[in-house]
Design a protein around this motif. Structure first.
Motif, PDB file in Angstrom:
ATOM      1  N   THR A 235       0.834  -1.208   0.000  1.00 10.98           N
ATOM      2  CA  THR A 235       0.000   0.000   0.000  1.00 10.98           C
ATOM      3  C   THR A 235       0.871   1.261   0.000  1.00 10.98           C
ATOM      4  O   THR A 235       1.870   1.337   0.721  1.00 10.98           O
ATOM      5  CB  THR A 235      -0.911   0.000   1.258  1.00 10.98           C
ATOM      6  OG1 THR A 235      -1.746  -1.150   1.188  1.00 10.98           O
ATOM      7  CG2 THR A 235      -1.760   1.247   1.345  1.00 10.98           C
ATOM      8  N   LEU A 236       0.457   2.243  -0.822  1.00  7.99           N
ATOM      9  CA  LEU A 236       1.203   3.502  -0.924  1.00  7.99           C
ATOM     10  C   LEU A 236       0.580   4.542   0.009  1.00  7.99           C
ATOM     11  O   LEU A 236      -0.644   4.694   0.040  1.00  7.99           O
ATOM     12  CB  LEU A 236       1.141   4.000  -2.371  1.00  7.99           C
ATOM     13  CG  LEU A 236       1.777   5.341  -2.690  1.00  7.99           C
ATOM     14  CD1 LEU A 236       3.302   5.278  -2.586  1.00  7.99           C
ATOM     15  CD2 LEU A 236       1.378   5.790  -4.102  1.00  7.99           C
ATOM     16  N   VAL A 237       1.411   5.254   0.750  1.00  7.20           N
ATOM     17  CA  VAL A 237       0.916   6.333   1.612  1.00  7.20           C
ATOM     18  C   VAL A 237       1.257   7.669   0.958  1.00  7.20           C
ATOM     19  O   VAL A 237       2.412   7.940   0.634  1.00  7.20           O
ATOM     20  CB  VAL A 237       1.542   6.255   3.022  1.00  7.20           C
ATOM     21  CG1 VAL A 237       1.043   7.414   3.892  1.00  7.20           C
ATOM     22  CG2 VAL A 237       1.229   4.917   3.671  1.00  7.20           C
ATOM     23  N   LEU A 238       0.196   8.476   0.748  1.00  8.93           N
ATOM     24  CA  LEU A 238       0.360   9.786   0.110  1.00  8.93           C
ATOM     25  C   LEU A 238       0.207  10.882   1.145  1.00  8.93           C
ATOM     26  O   LEU A 238      -0.728  10.860   1.945  1.00  8.93           O
ATOM     27  CB  LEU A 238      -0.772  10.019  -0.893  1.00  8.93           C
ATOM     28  CG  LEU A 238      -0.667   9.529  -2.325  1.00  8.93           C
ATOM     29  CD1 LEU A 238      -1.811  10.135  -3.121  1.00  8.93           C
ATOM     30  CD2 LEU A 238       0.655   9.929  -2.915  1.00  8.93           C
ATOM     31  N   ARG A 239       1.110  11.860   1.141  1.00  8.29           N
ATOM     32  CA  ARG A 239       0.954  13.052   1.998  1.00  8.29           C
ATOM     33  C   ARG A 239       0.240  14.111   1.165  1.00  8.29           C
ATOM     34  O   ARG A 239       0.719  14.527   0.107  1.00  8.29           O
ATOM     35  CB  ARG A 239       2.345  13.544   2.426  1.00  8.29           C
ATOM     36  CG  ARG A 239       2.361  14.792   3.262  1.00  8.29           C
ATOM     37  CD  ARG A 239       1.896  14.606   4.678  1.00  8.29           C
ATOM     38  NE  ARG A 239       2.639  13.594   5.434  1.00  8.29           N
ATOM     39  CZ  ARG A 239       2.356  13.265   6.697  1.00  8.29           C
ATOM     40  NH1 ARG A 239       1.337  13.838   7.330  1.00  8.29           N
ATOM     41  NH2 ARG A 239       3.063  12.338   7.319  1.00  8.29           N
TER      42      ARG A 239
END
Ligand code: BTN
Length: 260
Positions: A235-239
């Motif tokens: 899973t990618l975490v985006l700010r």
């Protein structure tokens, strides 16, 4: 154009225990994904590899088309992973592609989340994974890998500036048999290692997406942010611009150019 696909040449130096137990080559197929699925339940054991010289209806992620003219690599690998290993198939396949490219050509490839392989920012390989969970708690998966080897991107308006190929980068012929053999060797080593934590760390280290401003698209959503991190499930975490974070489980990202 690079040499023809040859099963005996691929077998020379193949050091796998599961992947490539059986390798089948077809000059023309609609799609290796279809060929693997139609027959796998009846015939194909785990580790079977199906290779096509040309695909008439190559399938990409997110219902896109995938071009496979003569001289490229299009293959599918039939697998029966334990369910817990499903998230790692993406990592194993993209890492194996990077490693085989580096070993055979010396070119440095990186991974755009989740599993596009890029050289110099342009796409050289796409990966499509289709899973099926069975009622008995096991899974079947088909990993489809398309590598641009002989493709001349300038011949295709829609991918002319976004795609590349190994021969286009090098300016010399590249052996598809060598790439396939090394890809299967690397994939087998990762698939049978049981070291998912190491696979995650190596995949993360190859991601060119992290730290970049991106537009992420999934389902009917599209958001802009900085690709901050990935977790063990991929899973990618985006700010986001307001400082909050959001998780992207499946979808696509476009690397955005910052002004200046
Ligand atoms: C993507 O980047 O959209 C994924 C492309 C996957 C292409 C490969 S080629 C071998 C296999 N057969 C297909 O029809 N698709 C995958």
């Amino acid at each position: 154009m690079s040499e023809d696909i040859s099963i005996p040449l691929i077998h020379q130096g193949l050091k796998t225990s599961v992947i490539g137990r059986s390798i089948r080559y077809y000059e023309h197929l609609a799609s290796t994904m279809e060929a693997a699925k139609n027959e796998s339940r009846l015939v194909f054991p785990e580790g079977t590899v199906i290779i096509a010289g040309i695909q008439e209806k190559g399938r990409g992620r997110l219902q896109r088309e995938w071009r496979t003219p003569a001289g490229n690599i299009a293959l599918s690998i039939v697998l029966s992973p334990v369910i817990g290993n499903l998230p790692y198939l993406i990592m194993m396949s993209s890492l194996s592609v990077c490693r085989s490219i580096s070993m055979v050509t010396g070119l440095e490839a990186g991974i755009k989340w989740p599993n596009d392989v890029l050289i110099g920012g342009k796409k050289v390989c796409g990966i499509l994974i289709e899973n099926e969970l069975k009622q008995d708690g096991t899974a079947s998966a088909v990993v489809g890998i398309g590598i641009n080897v002989g493709l001349q991107p300038v011949r295709y308006d829609d991918i002319a500036v976004t795609a590349t190929s190994l021969e286009y980068e090098l300016g010399t012929p590249v052996s598809r048999n060598d790439i396939v053999r090394e890809l299967l060797n690397h994939f087998d080593r990762l698939y049978t290692s049981g070291k998912n934590d190491c696979i995650f760390v190596d995949w993360q280290g190859k991601l060119v997406t992290l730290g970049q401003p991106v537009t992420a698209t999934w389902k009917d959503r599209s958001v802009e942010g900085i690709a901050e991190s990935v977790d063990e499930t991929g899973t990618l975490v985006l700010r986001l611009p307001d400082g909050s974070t959001t998780q992207v489980v499946a979808g696509d990202v476009t690397l955005r150019k910052t002004p200046g």
